[in-house]
Every structure is written in structure tokens, then in C-alpha cells.
Motif scaffolding. Structure first.
Motif, PDB file in Angstrom:
ATOM      1  N   ILE A  20     -26.365  20.326   1.801  1.00 51.64           N
ATOM      2  CA  ILE A  20     -27.586  19.689   1.030  1.00 51.64           C
ATOM      3  C   ILE A  20     -27.760  18.092   1.151  1.00 51.64           C
ATOM      4  N   VAL A  21     -28.806  17.644   1.507  1.00 48.84           N
ATOM      5  CA  VAL A  21     -29.278  16.360   1.702  1.00 48.84           C
ATOM      6  C   VAL A  21     -29.643  16.039   0.070  1.00 48.84           C
ATOM      7  N   ALA A  22     -28.919  15.733  -0.572  1.00 48.93           N
ATOM      8  CA  ALA A  22     -29.135  15.237  -1.810  1.00 48.93           C
ATOM      9  C   ALA A  22     -29.975  14.367  -2.445  1.00 48.93           C
ATOM     10  N   ASP A  23     -30.623  13.522  -1.565  1.00 48.71           N
ATOM     11  CA  ASP A  23     -31.536  12.305  -1.819  1.00 48.71           C
ATOM     12  C   ASP A  23     -33.035  12.705  -1.404  1.00 48.71           C
ATOM     13  N   GLU A  24     -32.964  13.917  -0.847  1.00 44.25           N
ATOM     14  CA  GLU A  24     -34.493  14.368  -0.255  1.00 44.25           C
ATOM     15  C   GLU A  24     -35.318  14.804  -1.334  1.00 44.25           C
ATOM     16  N   TYR A  25     -36.395  14.160  -1.303  1.00 43.10           N
ATOM     17  CA  TYR A  25     -37.347  14.455  -2.345  1.00 43.10           C
ATOM     18  C   TYR A  25     -37.229  13.704  -3.728  1.00 43.10           C
ATOM     19  N   GLY A  26     -36.449  12.643  -3.661  1.00 43.89           N
ATOM     20  CA  GLY A  26     -35.845  11.980  -4.740  1.00 43.89           C
ATOM     21  C   GLY A  26     -35.096  12.949  -5.768  1.00 43.89           C
ATOM     22  N   ASP A  27     -34.514  13.976  -5.169  1.00 45.04           N
ATOM     23  CA  ASP A  27     -33.887  14.841  -6.323  1.00 45.04           C
ATOM     24  C   ASP A  27     -32.244  14.451  -6.565  1.00 45.04           C
ATOM     25  N   ASP A  28     -32.017  13.184  -6.402  1.00 47.27           N
ATOM     26  CA  ASP A  28     -30.434  12.895  -6.230  1.00 47.27           C
ATOM     27  C   ASP A  28     -29.840  13.204  -7.591  1.00 47.27           C
ATOM     28  N   ALA A  29     -30.660  12.846  -8.824  1.00 49.62           N
ATOM     29  CA  ALA A  29     -29.997  13.005 -10.065  1.00 49.62           C
ATOM     30  C   ALA A  29     -30.128  14.356 -10.542  1.00 49.62           C
ATOM     31  N   TRP A  30     -31.046  15.165 -10.073  1.00 52.99           N
ATOM     32  CA  TRP A  30     -30.836  16.812 -10.185  1.00 52.99           C
ATOM     33  C   TRP A  30     -29.859  17.505  -9.478  1.00 52.99           C
ATOM     34  N   ASN A  31     -29.669  17.151  -8.347  1.00 56.22           N
ATOM     35  CA  ASN A  31     -28.543  17.452  -7.393  1.00 56.22           C
ATOM     36  C   ASN A  31     -27.283  17.239  -8.082  1.00 56.22           C
ATOM     37  N   ALA A  32     -27.318  15.701  -8.426  1.00 54.86           N
ATOM     38  CA  ALA A  32     -26.036  15.539  -9.224  1.00 54.86           C
ATOM     39  C   ALA A  32     -25.504  16.337 -10.272  1.00 54.86           C
ATOM     40  N   ALA A  33     -26.624  16.630 -11.200  1.00 52.20           N
ATOM     41  CA  ALA A  33     -26.308  17.263 -12.438  1.00 52.20           C
ATOM     42  C   ALA A  33     -26.023  18.692 -12.174  1.00 52.20           C
ATOM     43  N   ASN A  34     -26.273  19.418 -11.107  1.00 48.37           N
ATOM     44  CA  ASN A  34     -26.191  20.818 -10.493  1.00 48.37           C
ATOM     45  C   ASN A  34     -24.760  20.638  -9.821  1.00 48.37           C
ATOM     46  N   LEU A  35     -24.029  19.782  -9.601  1.00 48.67           N
ATOM     47  CA  LEU A  35     -22.536  19.852  -8.926  1.00 48.67           C
ATOM     48  C   LEU A  35     -21.669  20.230  -9.743  1.00 48.67           C
ATOM     49  N   CYS A  36     -20.639  21.271  -9.264  1.00 47.92           N
ATOM     50  CA  CYS A  36     -19.625  21.756  -9.775  1.00 47.92           C
ATOM     51  C   CYS A  36     -18.125  21.329  -9.206  1.00 47.92           C
ATOM     52  N   PRO A  37     -17.201  21.649  -9.997  1.00 44.07           N
ATOM     53  CA  PRO A  37     -16.140  21.219  -9.388  1.00 44.07           C
ATOM     54  C   PRO A  37     -15.695  21.923  -8.115  1.00 44.07           C
ATOM     55  N   ASN A  38     -16.238  23.069  -7.774  1.00 41.32           N
ATOM     56  CA  ASN A  38     -15.887  23.947  -6.621  1.00 41.32           C
ATOM     57  C   ASN A  38     -16.729  23.211  -5.276  1.00 41.32           C
ATOM     58  N   ASP A  39     -17.800  22.235  -5.695  1.00 41.20           N
ATOM     59  CA  ASP A  39     -18.537  21.518  -4.738  1.00 41.20           C
ATOM     60  C   ASP A  39     -17.776  20.448  -4.305  1.00 41.20           C
ATOM     61  N   CYS A  40     -18.484  19.625  -3.224  1.00 43.63           N
ATOM     62  CA  CYS A  40     -18.081  18.400  -2.839  1.00 43.63           C
ATOM     63  C   CYS A  40     -19.167  17.435  -2.753  1.00 43.63           C
ATOM     64  N   ALA A  41     -19.131  16.259  -2.862  1.00 45.23           N
ATOM     65  CA  ALA A  41     -19.955  15.305  -2.610  1.00 45.23           C
ATOM     66  C   ALA A  41     -19.589  14.231  -1.713  1.00 45.23           C
ATOM     67  N   ILE A  42     -20.581  13.927  -0.848  1.00 37.73           N
ATOM     68  CA  ILE A  42     -20.131  12.898   0.124  1.00 37.73           C
ATOM     69  C   ILE A  42     -21.331  11.741   0.155  1.00 37.73           C
ATOM     70  N   PHE A  43     -20.870  10.205   0.085  1.00 36.51           N
ATOM     71  CA  PHE A  43     -21.733   9.349  -0.150  1.00 36.51           C
ATOM     72  C   PHE A  43     -21.781   8.668   1.023  1.00 36.51           C
ATOM     73  N   ILE A  44     -22.935   8.354   1.854  1.00 38.00           N
ATOM     74  CA  ILE A  44     -22.577   7.327   2.934  1.00 38.00           C
ATOM     75  C   ILE A  44     -23.669   5.965   2.634  1.00 38.00           C
ATOM     76  N   THR A  45     -23.124   4.934   2.435  1.00 39.37           N
ATOM     77  CA  THR A  45     -23.745   3.728   2.123  1.00 39.37           C
ATOM     78  C   THR A  45     -22.842   2.615   2.859  1.00 39.37           C
ATOM     79  N   TYR A  46     -23.478   1.667   3.786  1.00 33.87           N
ATOM     80  CA  TYR A  46     -22.904   0.673   4.471  1.00 33.87           C
ATOM     81  C   TYR A  46     -22.500  -0.543   3.497  1.00 33.87           C
ATOM     82  N   ARG A  47     -23.283  -1.054   2.679  1.00 30.17           N
ATOM     83  CA  ARG A  47     -23.096  -1.864   1.656  1.00 30.17           C
ATOM     84  C   ARG A  47     -22.340  -1.465   0.447  1.00 30.17           C
ATOM     85  N   GLY A  48     -22.436   0.032   0.182  1.00 32.87           N
ATOM     86  CA  GLY A  48     -21.626   0.241  -0.980  1.00 32.87           C
ATOM     87  C   GLY A  48     -22.036  -0.357  -2.449  1.00 32.87           C
ATOM     88  N   LYS A  49     -23.393  -0.799  -2.543  1.00 38.00           N
ATOM     89  CA  LYS A  49     -23.657  -1.508  -3.651  1.00 38.00           C
ATOM     90  C   LYS A  49     -24.590  -0.679  -4.287  1.00 38.00           C
TER      91      LYS A  49
END
Length: 291
Positions: free
Chosen positions: A162-191
Motif C-alpha cells: 500500500i502506497v501510504a501517502d496516496e491521496y494524502g492519507d499518510d496519517a490515516w494509514n499510519a493510524a491503521n497500522l498494526c504490529p503484524n504489518d510493516c512500514a517502509i519509509f523512503i526519504t533521501y534527506r531524511g528530514k
């Protein structure tokens, strides 16, 4: 971070140590055969200054430091010609030169990224993704294009991202995540401040997280369970394009997919053949056979 990058960046070095670092970078081919006395003499410094630089670079003494330089010099000899990652070509360059420079930049980026990879961390990352019930990938801009490519590959092994940032739903997707899921972040600057908030939340509820970044000092890396760092000479804004960083990210994601595929290689090959037959000759084929 690679030795050559530490010497170029000179983070935390004194003026004397910076002078020694510059001398080393300018005489890579010669340094492996020189001793402390010679380097100190040519840089107008002391033996202790050379030793201190070696230790700041992560070596216990000059001997191992020299071995590191020798490996670096050998690597430089067989690498493609250096290309500025921010401005890889000029307006006066003929087509042949532009094509050559873009090829050299791509090849050198992959080599440099591979040199920074930690095998154990890559294996752990692949295993974390493989075990996750759902995989959420947070990425913006050009990095989200890499996310789409990774998403497309995972479908081939029946893994859905799931592309979590799609449609600006990053916060909603983050709220839906559970311990049996996995989150990946790609950011060159990391800021990205929002990503830092999300990671703090995920850590508090026990969600496994992976950060892929080009900034070895990014705070976001310390918040994640696993950090894959690919540092390159790409500036934040002043550049023609994000050539180097995106090549690096694509390579890392491809490598993760390959590790996952290889773990169940025979099973995946069998499934590939079955699905290929279904798509080419079965009911799902574009031109099904008439009954």
C-alpha cells in the motif's frame, strides 16, 4: 559512510587533519605505498596528526588505514569516470558525451550503493517485509515512483503493498497500522517531520519499520527498526534532477525483492509458470481459445 566520503566531507576534522585528507584524495594512487613520515612531511604536519586522522576515519592505526586507502584507490581505478551527480552534463556536451556521462553516473551510483549495504540488515529487511501481513510504503515525489515499481514487483509473489501517502492519507494509514504489518519509509534527506511523528507512533505500538535514506545522520533512521543508508553526492535542491538518489533507491528495492524471491525460489518459479499459462492460454488470456 565510505572512507572516500568521510575524507571529502571532513566532518569533525581539524584544519590540520583536513589538509592531510586533501593530500590523500589528491594522491590516492601513491598513498598505499607511503608511510606516516612521508605523508606528514608533504602536508607539513606531524606523525600524531596522521594517526589521529586514521582513528577518526574508524581505523585503529595507520597500517589498517593505509589498507583502506589501497582498497579505495583500487576501486577508483576500475570505476566509471567521475560524474557530478547534481550537474552530470553541460549544455555544450555532444550527445555521445551526455549518454556516456549518464551511463557512468548510473553505474557508479550502483557500485557505491552496494559498497554501503550491510548484508545482515538487507536480509532482516527482506524477512520483515516477507513476514508482514500488510506492507505500507511512505514516499513522496520521485521516491513514490520507486515505490510504485516495488509495488508492481511484489504482486508477482502475491505480496501487496500500500502506497501510504496516496491521496494524502499518510496519517490515516499510519493510524491503521498494526504490529503484524510493516512500514517502509523512503526519504533521501531524511528530514520529513511528519515521517518522524509517524515513526514515533509506530514504535510505541510495536510496528516493524524500515527507513531507506541517503542521509547517514538522519534522525528518522534512529527511530526505525532497520535503516538502509545510501549516501551520495546529491544536493537537496541545486541539481538538474534526482538521478543518483533514485537509481540508488531503485537498486535497493530491487535487491530486497530479489532476496524475498530467492528465499522461496522454487515455489515462486512454479507459481510463475502456472500463472503465466493462465494469463497466456487460460481464461485470463487476452485472446482466449474458442471452445
Amino acid at each position: 559512510m565510505l572512507l572516500i566520503d568521510k575524507l571529502r566531507i571532513k566532518d569533525g576534522l581539524t584544519d590540520t587533519e583536513k589538509r592531510i585528507a586533501d593530500y590523500i584524495l589528491q594522491h590516492l594512487a601513491e598513498i598505499p605505498s607511503l608511510n606516516v613520515e612521508t605523508i606528514a612531511k608533504h602536508t607539513y604536519t606531524s606523525h600524531s596528526s596522521v594517526i589521529r586522522l586514521a582513528k577518526k576515519m574508524g581505523y585503529d592505526g595507520f597500517k589498517n588505514f593505509r589498507f583502506g586507502i589501497a582498497e579505495m584507490a583500487h576501486s577508483q581505478m576500475f570505476h566509471p569516470a567521475f560524474v557530478d551527480a547534481n550537474f552530470p552534463f553541460a549544455s555544450t556536451d555532444p550527445t555521445e558525451d551526455i549518454l556516456k556521462k549518464m551511463a557512468d553516473l548510473t553505474i557508479s551510483t550502483i557500485h557505491k550503493t552496494r559498497a554501503q549495504m550491510n548484508n545482515a540488515i538487507m536480509e532482516q529487511a527482506a524477512e520483515t517485509i516477507e513476514k508482514a501481513q500488510r506492507v505500507f510504503l511512505f514516499a513522496l515525489g520521485d521516491s513514490q515512483i520507486r515505490a510504485r515499481s516495488f509495488q508492481n514487483k511484489l504482486v508477482k509473489i502475491n505480496k501487496y503493498l500500500i502506497v501510504a501517502d496516496e491521496y494524502g492519507d499518510d496519517a490515516w494509514n499510519a493510524a491503521n497500522l498494526c504490529p503484524n504489518d510493516c512500514a517502509i519509509f523512503i526519504t533521501y534527506r531524511g528530514k520529513n517531520a511528519q515521517y518522524q511523528k509517524i515513526l514515533k507512533h509506530l514504535t510505541s505500538i510495536g510496528v516493524p519499520s524500515i527507513v531507506i535514506t541517503g542521509n547517514p545522520k538522519a534522525k528518522i533512521s534512529k527511530l526505525a527498526n532497520l535503516a538502509i543508508v545510501a549516501s551520495h553526492d546529491e544536493l537537496d535542491f541545486l541539481k538538474v534532477g534526482t538521478f543518483s538518489s533514485q537509481v540508488a533507491f531503485e537498486y535497493i528495492l530491487d535487491a530486497l525483492f530479489a532476496l524475498m524471491y530467492a528465499k522461496e525460489y522454487q515455489k515462486n518459479i512454479v507459481e510463475l509458470r502456472r500463472k503465466q499459462q493462465l494469463l497466456e492460454q487460460g481464461i485470463l488470456s487476452e485472446y482466449p481459445r474458442e471452445e
